[in-house]
Design an enzyme around this catalytic site. Sequence first.
Site, short mmCIF file in Angstrom:
data_model
loop_
_atom_site.label_atom_id
_atom_site.label_comp_id
_atom_site.label_asym_id
_atom_site.label_seq_id
_atom_site.Cartn_x
_atom_site.Cartn_y
_atom_site.Cartn_z
N HIS A 495 42.46 41.89 33.67
CA HIS A 495 42.35 42.42 35.03
C HIS A 495 42.15 43.94 35.02
CE1 HIS A 495 43.61 42.62 39.39
NE2 HIS A 495 43.80 43.87 39.01
N GLU A 496 43.07 44.62 34.37
CA GLU A 496 42.98 46.08 34.37
C GLU A 496 41.71 46.55 33.68
OE1 GLU A 496 44.69 47.78 36.31
OE2 GLU A 496 46.08 46.17 36.78
N HIS A 499 38.91 46.86 36.01
CA HIS A 499 38.87 48.16 36.70
C HIS A 499 38.26 49.21 35.77
CE1 HIS A 499 41.06 47.06 40.27
NE2 HIS A 499 42.11 46.66 39.60
ZN LIG Z 1 43.77 45.59 40.29
#
Ligand SMILES: [Zn+2]
Length: 699
Positions: A495-496, A499
Amino acid sequence: MRKALLLIACILIVGCGGQGTDGPDAGVNPFFVAYDTPFNVQPFDRIDEDHFVPAFEEGMALQNAEIEAIVDNPEAPTFENTMVALDRSGELLGEVSRVFFALSGSNTNDEIQEIQKQMSPRLSAHRDEIQLNPELFARVGAVYEQRADLDLDREQLFLLENLYERYVRNGALLGDEDQTRLKEINQRLSEPRVEFGRNLLAETNGFKLVVEDEGDLAGLPSAVVETAAATASREGLENSWVFTTHKPSMLPFLTYAENRDLREQLYTAYTVRGNQDNEFDNKAIMAEIVNLRVEKARLLGYETFAHYTLETRMAETPDKVYELLDRLWDASLPVAKRDVVEMQAIIDSEGGGFELATWDWWFYAEKLRKAKYDLDDTELRPYFERNNVRDGVFYVANQLYGLTFEELEGMPKPHPDAQVFQVFEADGEHAAVIYMDYHPRESKRGGAWCGRFRSQNRAGGVEVDPVINLVCNFTTATEETPALLSLDEVETLFHEFGHALDGMLANVTYRTGVRSPDFSELPSQIMEHWAMAPEVLKVYARHYQTGEPIPDALIAKIKNSSFFNQGFMQVEYLAASLLDMEYHTLSEPRELDTDLFETAYFAEIGLIPEIISRYRTTYFSHITGNYAAGYYGYTWSGVLDHDAFAAFEETSLFDQETAQRFRTEILEVNGTADYMDMWTNFRGREPEIEPLLRNLGLQ
Ligand SMILES: [Zn+2]
């Protein structure tokens, strides 16, 4: 696809080691000289706490001079002499802010906290001076009026419209009296946010569950016991085990500890943080924040703060947010209730003689999981050694976008624990630098996030390459084992890293970008789908001792259990999202007891007593900041990420054409284009909710 809705703050901030130096540059503020570092990264080894305030002050002074030069320019306002000049202003201030606020999140101390307290209102006042400068706004407005005739490209037009609206939304059109009041409100709003975070950190660090009787450890896996022993010895405690309200410590305890009283103690300590009527109480602080926001929204002509906030987001209105949240709430609550019945049956069959309580959920959910899916977290962890998972993330980035990664030695680091990598494009060109800081410490706030030490842009005519900072709070290594991650932590890293890709692959000209929580979780959440794809698991999920890839049987179990506990996860998450909306759709300031408010509201929406909202008011730090009326964004983005990933399912897992379109239409332009335009350019149609409902088993 297994899909945990993760609570992850995604803010653009960073961290720094803060050691002074006695070298030849001693006494020189590193922010004031050329860095002379590889890739021009910040010289963390030379930055000291004392450097921040002077750098903030100089940064503000420089920006003020730049603004004055724009305003005093005798030439008529043009896009170049006004908008571009404004976009370029404040470079030093941006630089020191990114370093400082990163540090305050991931490597804080008393001095940093003091500086933050001191600087926050000053920075807020500085921003207001620029946002409410009437001469500057007149120039921006003049360019805005001519926009149809200026032959601007898409990004330029977006920048212009966005900056103009930002001025209006910050009160540029208000009369003097209202502007003065608005400044006061902004000033006052900047303070309680800092206090809220400081209280929460103190409360989180303030509680330790000290176990002295080995019998109380019954049920806990050995790795969890070892970690607790290591925590105790760091605290100077002999023959004891310490558990904390940090999630990597708390969740395994709640999942496995047979001692029900201790589970109650630990979970209760977690859920009362900031709500103990002591010096760290956050109730009045949140009430003040909420009321100031109502007043601000009304002053600016909006019905509520949510109306004000959502106007610039993909969702646009509170009605649309409620429509989505209500639909999912109605689909999830019956699933959670069904799970309660099944767990109660286990309790009864064991002759427990009690009713399932909030602190029991993880323990009995784990039993249910074993009974139904035979999937056991401790069976999985050996396949999720931290660096193997990291390499899995790199593999996906390589298969999708051709990126490669090389670990760098001898680099200045924001914290000694961080790893640092150089990122290359498929053609070997330098793409970015990324820091990865994986594990908890007392100087780090909880959760996981990905910030930027530097954002890509070419505002000054030269290409500035991104420097990314990824921060997590993962299970640590013990003396016996390396860091073995849980399934949730694996998904969090992917997830990170999504980003991070959003930052690394940006391809824009200007520095002024915008981020909306309901769209910015798309690049991150879509990565979680690849994390659990069988073809990808086979590549990275290798046993840390034998190197054997994860067996098909375990992959099948992961897949089968993907619907598991979705009722709980959705209800827990949606309750927090709805609470956020409820606070921010108040239309008048009022006497607000947040405890009563949240209790009444949760009763009204039918939250079951076995589940506590993922965040209660007094530790809901997301909504003290940029995620106010924005926590729904994870769900909104969830609709998008499931639908976007469906585009790969319809072609192939790493379909190059689809990947290229995701890169150019979304990652490269994110922050500089209209959200729905980006989406439809990628997907060819508006988003559909069905893939989300299908994947979560809620249809
Ligand atoms: Zn996030």
